[in-house]
Motif scaffolding. Sequence first.
Motif, short mmCIF file in Angstrom:
data_model
loop_
_atom_site.label_atom_id
_atom_site.label_comp_id
_atom_site.label_asym_id
_atom_site.label_seq_id
_atom_site.Cartn_x
_atom_site.Cartn_y
_atom_site.Cartn_z
N ALA A 48 -1.43 -6.99 0.44
CA ALA A 48 -0.84 -7.30 -0.86
C ALA A 48 -1.91 -7.63 -1.90
O ALA A 48 -1.59 -8.04 -3.01
CB ALA A 48 0.12 -8.48 -0.73
N GLY A 73 4.08 -11.74 -1.44
CA GLY A 73 2.73 -11.20 -1.40
C GLY A 73 1.71 -12.16 -0.84
O GLY A 73 0.57 -11.78 -0.60
N CYS A 91 3.13 -7.26 -3.28
CA CYS A 91 3.43 -6.40 -2.14
C CYS A 91 3.30 -4.93 -2.57
O CYS A 91 3.74 -4.55 -3.66
CB CYS A 91 4.85 -6.68 -1.62
SG CYS A 91 5.03 -8.30 -0.85
N LYS A 128 8.58 -5.72 0.11
CA LYS A 128 9.03 -6.72 -0.86
C LYS A 128 8.77 -8.11 -0.28
O LYS A 128 8.77 -8.31 0.93
CB LYS A 128 10.52 -6.54 -1.17
CG LYS A 128 11.44 -6.71 0.04
CD LYS A 128 12.91 -6.49 -0.34
CE LYS A 128 13.81 -6.63 0.90
NZ LYS A 128 15.24 -6.42 0.54
N CYS A 162 5.33 -9.93 3.34
CA CYS A 162 5.83 -8.73 2.68
C CYS A 162 6.71 -8.02 3.72
O CYS A 162 6.22 -7.65 4.80
CB CYS A 162 4.69 -7.81 2.23
SG CYS A 162 3.81 -8.37 0.76
#
Length: 633
Positions: free
Chosen positions: A495, A514, A506, A511, A518
């Motif tokens: 990330a 980060g 990310c 998603k 992730c």
Amino acid sequence: MGGRSPAAGWRCALLLLLLTTMAITAAEGRFVVEKNSLRVTSPAALRGVYECAIGNFGMPQYGGTMHGVVVYPKANRKGCMDFGDSGLSFKPKAGGLPVFLLVDRGDCYFTTKGWNAQTAGAAAVLVADDRAEPLITMDTPESAGKEHLENITVPSALVSKRFGDDLKTALENGDMVNVLLDWRESLPHPDERVEYEFWTNSNDECGAKCDMQMNFVRNFRGVAQVLEQRGYTQFAPHYITWYCPEAFILSKQCTSQCINHGRYCAPDPEQDFTTGYDGKDVVVQNLIQICLFKVANESRKPWLWWDYVHDFAIRCPMKEKKYTRDCANGVIKSLGMDIDKINTCVGDPDADEDNPVLKAEQDAQIGHGSRGDVTILPTFVVNNRQYRGKLDKRAVLRAICSGFEETTEPDICLTQDIQTNQCLENNGGCWLDNRNNFTACKDTFRGRVCECPIVNGVQFVGDGYTHCEASGVGRCQINNGGCWKETRNGKAVSACSNEESKGCKCPPGFKGDGIHSCDDIDECKEKLYCQCNGCSCENTWGSYECGCGGSSMLYIREHDTCVSKVANASVGWGFLWVIFFGLGFAGVGAYAVYKYRLRSYMDSEIRAIMAQYMPLENQDTSSHQRTVERADI
């Protein structure tokens, strides 16, 4: 005068000193009492910050603090007798706070009080004034004894009568009085270089103070030279002289103690005008040392002054009757100095005129700004503030180190015998990366600062206490910039991006925050892709795979569509044949045009050449007609 007794000579010297001191005072000079602060933390009734005057003996903890508990003895309250005689000890028990012994002023020297408090185990001595007056500097008289002068190491401070009475009242009421002695702001520390002066004397027959000064020069010389050579300090020596009052210029006292017709004087070394060296000999040697420094400084080697003073004290002592200008010249030559320049600077001691070097020294004695008159010898002035305390290598070095701005001090100021590294205990309360041992704690002479570090050229940013993160180019190479990172089946995903100066994000297909995680996005479940007729979707870690029904179909991701593999091949080969034949026809056409244009060009060139040697029919007729016309003419 020649038959004057030593006692009478001493009285004359005192008279001269008194008169000249009065003359200096009349010139609007002033003495500044150097102070540190004393903070009472308990009891609540006394809580606050108070001023106290730093004694001119012991070892003040410049740049530091000392926490302790105040004790007022039940007996020997002026501290003039050895506390051991009455069985008193002020050494703290294991785990106890250091004891600051409070004693009353009077009946004995300040140094005696300090020495008795130290030998009884006290960590510091507080002297309560016995009169309501402004604070004064507790000095070290010559008669106090060499033992006291050289061996007192505990710091000392004079407190006002009113504050002293308040301390005594609190202690008699059974209160525990906790105080913090604070020297952190006793000396200015504006920048990364310390400017200091050493006010000294070439006289080596002044008793315990002269012995202490010679020992100090011997011990401090190496440190002073290294600091100067590396640009950490800017040093200058100075010497005190007095002038003889005009009414006494022709007296024996002035003619033997002064040069330049009474303009620059020093006391008799032996305090006896009939024997040994005179004050004027001291003035001349002081002048030589000043001029040597000026010449050395002009050649960018000011540190040679320390070598000269050290060697002169050894090679030219008064006791061996070698305190002469010839001996000084021998030391100068051994150091490779330009003796002619030094002699020119010294000038003529018998001239009835000002010596510019000594006149500048007298002007420098008068205080300017926050610095008062220099009247105590020897002494240091650090960043235009006078040092108080014992002339000791460690004590003076502490004072110089306290003159640096935080984080700019040289390494010698951070050694264990000079200060305590607060980063060693609980990381100083600063941020710490346990995985890589990166810390925001930076040791300084006054304590520590919590400042996000620079690691391998990468700057960390944050408050330094709870948070620091890598920033800028290359940050992902250090602890992955503090971002999430994971590897599966040989594929590493992070990330952190070097294209971003800070923060974590990310990557596509994931998603989360980060930083801590992730998570993979299920593109198939969320129906983000593979939406064409006949398409099938399979989720992968960080991506997806789309397929088409049957082996004859091909999925085109850019258009999210399925096409036939056979059709694509047919269309492809047909298109290639069209291109091939097109290129062939274009080549044949271009060749035909080229041949036609080349043949036309060759025909025109051949006709032009043949016309020059074999004229055509119309050309001959024209020629004959022109000939006839010329004949008619």
